[in-house]
Design a protein around this motif. Sequence first.
Motif, PDB file in Angstrom:
ATOM      1  N   ALA A  17     -54.989  31.723 -53.154  1.00 23.82           N
ATOM      2  CA  ALA A  17     -56.410  32.219 -53.651  1.00 23.82           C
ATOM      3  C   ALA A  17     -56.037  33.805 -54.435  1.00 23.82           C
ATOM      4  O   ALA A  17     -56.181  33.684 -55.460  1.00 23.82           O
ATOM      5  N   ILE A  36     -45.366  30.693 -59.740  1.00 26.82           N
ATOM      6  CA  ILE A  36     -44.414  29.890 -59.041  1.00 26.82           C
ATOM      7  C   ILE A  36     -45.111  29.615 -57.701  1.00 26.82           C
ATOM      8  O   ILE A  36     -45.400  30.552 -56.897  1.00 26.82           O
ATOM      9  N   ASP A  37     -44.998  28.334 -57.084  1.00 29.60           N
ATOM     10  CA  ASP A  37     -45.120  27.918 -55.925  1.00 29.60           C
ATOM     11  C   ASP A  37     -44.209  26.797 -55.518  1.00 29.60           C
ATOM     12  O   ASP A  37     -43.947  25.925 -56.059  1.00 29.60           O
ATOM     13  N   TYR A  46     -55.256  27.749 -47.856  1.00 24.80           N
ATOM     14  CA  TYR A  46     -56.578  27.495 -47.460  1.00 24.80           C
ATOM     15  C   TYR A  46     -57.078  26.280 -48.362  1.00 24.80           C
ATOM     16  O   TYR A  46     -57.878  25.483 -48.029  1.00 24.80           O
ATOM     17  N   ALA A 121     -47.686  37.146 -53.921  1.00 26.40           N
ATOM     18  CA  ALA A 121     -48.909  36.868 -53.457  1.00 26.40           C
ATOM     19  C   ALA A 121     -48.389  35.481 -52.632  1.00 26.40           C
ATOM     20  O   ALA A 121     -48.949  34.323 -52.656  1.00 26.40           O
ATOM     21  N   GLY A 123     -48.713  34.795 -49.317  1.00 23.53           N
ATOM     22  CA  GLY A 123     -49.373  34.420 -48.324  1.00 23.53           C
ATOM     23  C   GLY A 123     -48.856  34.769 -46.710  1.00 23.53           C
ATOM     24  O   GLY A 123     -48.183  35.984 -46.705  1.00 23.53           O
ATOM     25  N   ASP A 126     -48.187  30.945 -39.745  1.00 28.15           N
ATOM     26  CA  ASP A 126     -48.683  30.788 -38.609  1.00 28.15           C
ATOM     27  C   ASP A 126     -48.026  31.796 -37.423  1.00 28.15           C
ATOM     28  O   ASP A 126     -46.737  32.041 -37.755  1.00 28.15           O
ATOM     29  N   GLN A 146     -54.467  22.075 -39.420  1.00 32.18           N
ATOM     30  CA  GLN A 146     -55.246  22.088 -40.656  1.00 32.18           C
ATOM     31  C   GLN A 146     -54.494  20.897 -41.730  1.00 32.18           C
ATOM     32  O   GLN A 146     -55.206  20.315 -42.385  1.00 32.18           O
ATOM     33  N   LYS A 205     -69.351  36.946 -44.392  1.00 30.26           N
ATOM     34  CA  LYS A 205     -68.919  35.613 -44.209  1.00 30.26           C
ATOM     35  C   LYS A 205     -69.960  34.922 -43.233  1.00 30.26           C
ATOM     36  O   LYS A 205     -69.728  33.758 -42.784  1.00 30.26           O
ATOM     37  N   GLN A 272     -46.075  37.452 -45.034  1.00 36.26           N
ATOM     38  CA  GLN A 272     -44.944  36.885 -45.581  1.00 36.26           C
ATOM     39  C   GLN A 272     -44.255  37.992 -46.609  1.00 36.26           C
ATOM     40  O   GLN A 272     -44.879  37.974 -47.766  1.00 36.26           O
ATOM     41  N   LEU A 275     -39.911  38.811 -49.622  1.00 33.55           N
ATOM     42  CA  LEU A 275     -39.351  39.148 -51.085  1.00 33.55           C
ATOM     43  C   LEU A 275     -39.665  40.613 -51.272  1.00 33.55           C
ATOM     44  O   LEU A 275     -38.776  41.170 -51.924  1.00 33.55           O
ATOM     45  N   GLU A 311     -52.363  37.969 -48.293  1.00 32.68           N
ATOM     46  CA  GLU A 311     -52.064  38.222 -46.993  1.00 32.68           C
ATOM     47  C   GLU A 311     -50.773  39.200 -46.843  1.00 32.68           C
ATOM     48  O   GLU A 311     -50.605  39.822 -45.743  1.00 32.68           O
ATOM     49  N   TRP A 318     -59.317  34.275 -47.629  1.00 34.62           N
ATOM     50  CA  TRP A 318     -59.063  33.767 -48.882  1.00 34.62           C
ATOM     51  C   TRP A 318     -59.986  34.712 -49.465  1.00 34.62           C
ATOM     52  O   TRP A 318     -59.643  34.885 -50.944  1.00 34.62           O
ATOM     53  N   ALA A 321     -58.147  38.035 -50.502  1.00 37.39           N
ATOM     54  CA  ALA A 321     -56.998  37.562 -51.492  1.00 37.39           C
ATOM     55  C   ALA A 321     -57.381  37.496 -52.556  1.00 37.39           C
ATOM     56  O   ALA A 321     -56.595  38.107 -53.428  1.00 37.39           O
ATOM     57  N   GLN A 453     -35.509  31.231 -48.498  1.00 41.12           N
ATOM     58  CA  GLN A 453     -35.436  29.998 -48.383  1.00 41.12           C
ATOM     59  C   GLN A 453     -34.176  29.241 -48.553  1.00 41.12           C
ATOM     60  O   GLN A 453     -33.343  29.764 -49.168  1.00 41.12           O
TER      61      GLN A 453
HETATM   62  C1  FAD Z   1     -56.077  27.282 -39.708  1.00 37.06           C
HETATM   63  C2  FAD Z   1     -56.540  28.215 -40.619  1.00 37.06           C
HETATM   64  C3  FAD Z   1     -57.765  28.515 -41.001  1.00 37.06           C
HETATM   65  C4  FAD Z   1     -58.426  29.532 -41.796  1.00 37.06           C
HETATM   66  N1  FAD Z   1     -59.581  29.753 -41.833  1.00 37.06           N
HETATM   67  C5  FAD Z   1     -60.055  30.411 -42.828  1.00 37.06           C
HETATM   68  C6  FAD Z   1     -61.498  30.765 -43.041  1.00 37.06           C
HETATM   69  O1  FAD Z   1     -62.389  30.036 -42.483  1.00 37.06           O
HETATM   70  N2  FAD Z   1     -61.798  31.662 -43.735  1.00 37.06           N
HETATM   71  C7  FAD Z   1     -61.141  32.495 -44.657  1.00 37.06           C
HETATM   72  O2  FAD Z   1     -61.382  33.306 -45.417  1.00 37.06           O
HETATM   73  N3  FAD Z   1     -59.712  32.514 -44.318  1.00 37.06           N
HETATM   74  C8  FAD Z   1     -58.996  31.319 -43.554  1.00 37.06           C
HETATM   75  N4  FAD Z   1     -57.951  31.178 -43.293  1.00 37.06           N
HETATM   76  C9  FAD Z   1     -57.060  32.240 -44.026  1.00 37.06           C
HETATM   77  C10 FAD Z   1     -56.555  31.743 -45.366  1.00 37.06           C
HETATM   78  O3  FAD Z   1     -56.088  30.591 -45.572  1.00 37.06           O
HETATM   79  C11 FAD Z   1     -55.878  32.829 -46.108  1.00 37.06           C
HETATM   80  O4  FAD Z   1     -56.578  34.057 -46.160  1.00 37.06           O
HETATM   81  C12 FAD Z   1     -55.493  32.770 -47.757  1.00 37.06           C
HETATM   82  O5  FAD Z   1     -54.727  31.439 -47.509  1.00 37.06           O
HETATM   83  C13 FAD Z   1     -54.818  33.638 -48.280  1.00 37.06           C
HETATM   84  O6  FAD Z   1     -54.582  33.330 -49.480  1.00 37.06           O
HETATM   85  P1  FAD Z   1     -53.165  33.847 -50.168  1.00 37.06           P
HETATM   86  O7  FAD Z   1     -53.315  33.402 -51.754  1.00 37.06           O
HETATM   87  O8  FAD Z   1     -52.757  35.357 -49.644  1.00 37.06           O
HETATM   88  O9  FAD Z   1     -51.838  33.154 -49.476  1.00 37.06           O
HETATM   89  P2  FAD Z   1     -51.704  31.429 -49.243  1.00 37.06           P
HETATM   90  O10 FAD Z   1     -52.963  30.851 -49.394  1.00 37.06           O
HETATM   91  O11 FAD Z   1     -50.934  31.444 -47.941  1.00 37.06           O
HETATM   92  O12 FAD Z   1     -50.723  31.118 -50.569  1.00 37.06           O
HETATM   93  C14 FAD Z   1     -49.388  31.724 -50.598  1.00 37.06           C
HETATM   94  C15 FAD Z   1     -48.595  30.631 -51.260  1.00 37.06           C
HETATM   95  O13 FAD Z   1     -47.372  31.203 -51.583  1.00 37.06           O
HETATM   96  C16 FAD Z   1     -46.499  30.112 -51.578  1.00 37.06           C
HETATM   97  N5  FAD Z   1     -45.089  30.784 -51.282  1.00 37.06           N
HETATM   98  C17 FAD Z   1     -44.829  31.602 -50.348  1.00 37.06           C
HETATM   99  N6  FAD Z   1     -43.438  31.964 -50.265  1.00 37.06           N
HETATM  100  C18 FAD Z   1     -42.999  31.232 -51.388  1.00 37.06           C
HETATM  101  C19 FAD Z   1     -41.519  31.106 -51.795  1.00 37.06           C
HETATM  102  N7  FAD Z   1     -40.619  31.881 -51.342  1.00 37.06           N
HETATM  103  N8  FAD Z   1     -41.138  30.530 -53.064  1.00 37.06           N
HETATM  104  C20 FAD Z   1     -42.474  29.640 -53.332  1.00 37.06           C
HETATM  105  N9  FAD Z   1     -43.635  29.693 -52.970  1.00 37.06           N
HETATM  106  C21 FAD Z   1     -43.810  30.534 -51.988  1.00 37.06           C
HETATM  107  C22 FAD Z   1     -46.923  29.403 -50.397  1.00 37.06           C
HETATM  108  O14 FAD Z   1     -46.346  27.888 -50.761  1.00 37.06           O
HETATM  109  C23 FAD Z   1     -48.246  29.274 -50.683  1.00 37.06           C
HETATM  110  O15 FAD Z   1     -49.069  28.339 -51.519  1.00 37.06           O
HETATM  111  C24 FAD Z   1     -57.389  30.149 -42.399  1.00 37.06           C
HETATM  112  C25 FAD Z   1     -56.175  30.330 -42.347  1.00 37.06           C
HETATM  113  C26 FAD Z   1     -55.777  28.931 -41.586  1.00 37.06           C
HETATM  114  C27 FAD Z   1     -54.029  28.798 -41.319  1.00 37.06           C
END
Ligand code: FAD
Lengths: 474, 381
Positions: A17, A36-37, A46, A121, A123, A126, A146, A205, A272, A275, A311, A318, A321, A453
């Motif tokens: 996100a 990049i992902d 999410y 970004a 994330g 667990d 999930q 929410k 995380q 970096l 995160e 999300w 985020a 990694q």
């Molecule tokens: C089981 C579960 C249930 C959840 N339920 C909810 C909910 O109901 N409501 C809610 O708001 N939130 C929920 N969340 C939390 C939600 O998933 C996160 O808040 C959201 O995904 C954060 O977005 P983000 O963009 O910060 O990170 P992420 O979605 O985690 O994205 C990070 C991305 O970075 C990539 N990445 C990381 N490191 C590297 C690297 N070194 N090289 C290349 N790529 C990399 C990853 O592959 C990933 O795609 C839940 C999470 C889980 C695990």
Amino acid sequence: MTYDLMTYDLVVIGGGAAGVAGALSAAQRGLRVALIDSGARLGGQYFRHPAVPPHPATSGLDRFVRQTRALSERAELLLGHQVWSVSREPGGDLTVHCVTTPGDGSGERPVEVRGRRLLLATGAHDRPLPFPGWDLPGVLTAGGAQALLKGNGVVAGQRVVVAGTGPFLLPVAAGLAAAGARVLGVHEANGGLGLARHPVLALAKAGEAASYALSLARHRVPYRPRTAVLAAHGGDRLEAVTVARLDRDWNVLSTRRVACDTLATGYGFTPQTDLGVQLGCDTRRDADGSPVLAVDDRQRTGVPGVWAAGEPTGVGGWRLAELEGRLAGLAAADDAGLAAAGESAAREAGAALPEVLVRRRDRMRAFARALLEAYPVKDGWQGWLRDDTLVCRCEEVPLSRLREAQDLGATDARSIKLLARPGMGWCQGRICGYPVACLAGEEPAPPRRPVVQPITLAALAEDLSAEPPTGGPS
Amino acid sequence: MSDVIVVGAGVVGAACAYYAARAGLDVTVVDRGPVAGGTTGAGEGNVLVSDKEPGPELDLALLSNGLWRELAETRGGFEFEPKGGLVVAETGEIQAQLTGLAGKQGVEHRIVAPTALRELEPHLADGLAGGVFYPQDAQVQPMLAAARLLRHGADSYGHGTVRLRLGVTVTGFIRSGDRVTGVRTDKGDLLGGAVVNAAGTWGGEIAALAGAALPVLPRRGFILVTEPLAEPLIRHKVYTAAYVTNVASDSAALETSAVVEGTQAGTVLIGASRERVGFDRTTSVPVLARLAEQAVALFPALRGVRVIRSYCGFRPYCPDHLPVIGADPRAPGLYHACGHEGAGIGLAPATEHLLAQLLTGREPDLDLHPFRPDRFPEEPR
Ligand SMILES: Cc1cc2nc3c(=O)[nH]c(=O)nc-3n(C[C@H](O)[C@H](O)[C@H](O)COP(=O)(O)OP(=O)(O)OC[C@H]3O[C@@H](n4cnc5c(N)ncnc54)[C@H](O)[C@@H]3O)c2cc1C
Ligand SMILES: Cc1cc2nc3c(=O)[nH]c(=O)nc-3n(C[C@H](O)[C@H](O)[C@H](O)COP(=O)(O)OP(=O)(O)OC[C@H]3O[C@@H](n4cnc5c(N)ncnc54)[C@H](O)[C@@H]3O)c2cc1C
């Protein structure tokens, strides 16, 4: 070695996100952006594995899909690329070192992506806690459960227990139930609030959480505060768990056994930040003690040219985020514009960001903090461990070996690692770093991972584009 | 009040505590961090006799090699592995040099013909010109070695005891006239009959607190660590001849050579780089890439093996590549045991065996003159 001769105005790491929103808002402002992902698809934690939603299409998912479509027309998407390091060039540009494995069988190869600016970004991951039997097949993390849901049918008919702490247990349980699993119970180690008074209901929410609650009620899933899974039992795979009633410090009051074949467990998330730490970004402690990247109100880290969103700046869901990503993208675009105009003083201060977005972010950040405070990890879990409970699964380190290291003079988590090896294996302490820090009696340190990694020696050997430095004056 | 205060709980300080306690002395070990939290926690743990030119360091290494074996037999608990070292030559000319060196060292060795290399190491690359095998080269797990030596020193000797004070920083010395009679720390003063500076790369800072100059400088090294392999690919410590010249070099600039070996944990450790850049921990991608390139050139079978982590440390470097061992005439009561550069793990037992002899008024088994603390030219002021 692949040379991408382009120097991007902004390189975004992470396609969840936060990353997608950040990349899109910067690209819409005219920046040349690469995202990049490591995943094969955008979406992150999410949106890549959407928990089967109570209603077929959540508004969030719709909007995210629209964003990705717009983004693919305006930015370079490097999917299936794992970032293992980021380095600073002498001129100030940042080089993102990745590996990717093309489908042609030629094996892993290095790719370098260069940018003037960087948005982290990445994330969170667990945060399970160790307990006897947690390494049995059938025991999953919440995120793992999930992901399992994606391949529908796998869970149908299974008898599942969900345990841990935090609001995300609800969507996991709801998703599993909707997919046909028999969810025997949601065991929330904290509590007192009950579903109706769940803090999620109190704020933005509300709709989402209420629908999870409804869905749980519809499937007759009991939600039990102040209970936890203490141990998993089984031969080759999970057959039963010990469920305990807890006091407020998570000491055990009474136990019973519950037969089940799947356990999804999680005690929050670890941002995380590796970096950012590699680049020298400052960290701060979040409400739960986790080290997170410190950012200012423009999502800037302390390192010039590096922004962070989602995160890594603190777990918050999300929506937060996405907001942070948008703000970071706008701030980076401002920075580029002012840089082009040669206005270095203005660049330092930054142009004003949209007030509505800023206010909403601040409100949601405060809410996220409140949630972390409502669902802390209490020390009582340490009493659930036995001497032979593995604390580090990669290196198979039981609790007894940790205690032995402490007895030999390892007074902190790092020296426990040096003497007993927890955190030296595949996951680089992503899983065991938190519990080991707790067992050492300290708050987790910012992760030091020079190789973020895994990378094959062949690919690393090819990453020789830059000339090695010639050594310093000393 | 102890007989000896040891500053530093790395492998050198631990060995000091062990041998001093064995000699009947009461020892207090002080470290600002945990056990083995300094360079000892960033080393590889090789106990080498193969890489040294004939001279005082080789004599020390040979003595130490025997002591490590004895410690492994009588004490153990630190993964001692007498695996042997194989030095390989890329060209016939280098092979001739290696053979010449081996002849002068007087160390047990075997010249290995190109065709026999694969009997020792089945996965070595094609086209190597031969090598020399040194059966005495061994390996220990350095952090465990330090911790175990401290523990054995504390447990084993009724007459000499070891007390460990961790999280205590030495900030100065207590003097009685000229004489050093203890240390000042952030947690109070500690009195002792003698003080041993076993502060490794920070040995120069400790000496300076006593007003004595000691030119110990950090020489940075990176190590790559691979995923654990199911089957060991590499049986011995294997390195190229360039390693010997790099070790002996005075240059501050980056030098790398292939040093490859397996560990009991199943991982492969890949070194070695040397450069003098102060205490800068920033990961250098070009250095890591170079280490990888050299390793796969030596062992092509490693190409598909993944690196999962890397670490760096700062070897305690003295300009003449010799450690500093002995009493400091500029500060009576102060002894040094530091500056072992890339060989401190290997050299720790002999260093401290000799120092314990000195501390108890006996004649050391080896002449310590080459290691004396005041051998460096005074810095011009
Ligand atoms: C089981 C579960 C249930 C959840 N339920 C909810 C909910 O109901 N409501 C809610 O708001 N939130 C929920 N969340 C939390 C939600 O998933 C996160 O808040 C959201 O995904 C954060 O977005 P983000 O963009 O910060 O990170 P992420 O979605 O985690 O994205 C990070 C991305 O970075 C990539 N990445 C990381 N490191 C590297 C690297 N070194 N090289 C290349 N790529 C990399 C990853 O592959 C990933 O795609 C839940 C999470 C889980 C695990
Ligand atoms: C990459 C790399 C690979 C290596 N490989 C090998 C090898 O294979 N074989 C080998 O023999 N050697 C090797 N070495 C070298 C070896 O690690 C060192 O020579 C050795 O560890 C030095 O040990 P030490 O006890 O002297 O120092 P350290 O382990 O650094 O201990 C010194 C201690 O002093 C403490 N200290 C410092 N200042 C103070 C103060 N003011 N108050 C209190 N305490 C203080 C520090 O906290 C530290 O714990 C390698 C080194 C590196 C960097």
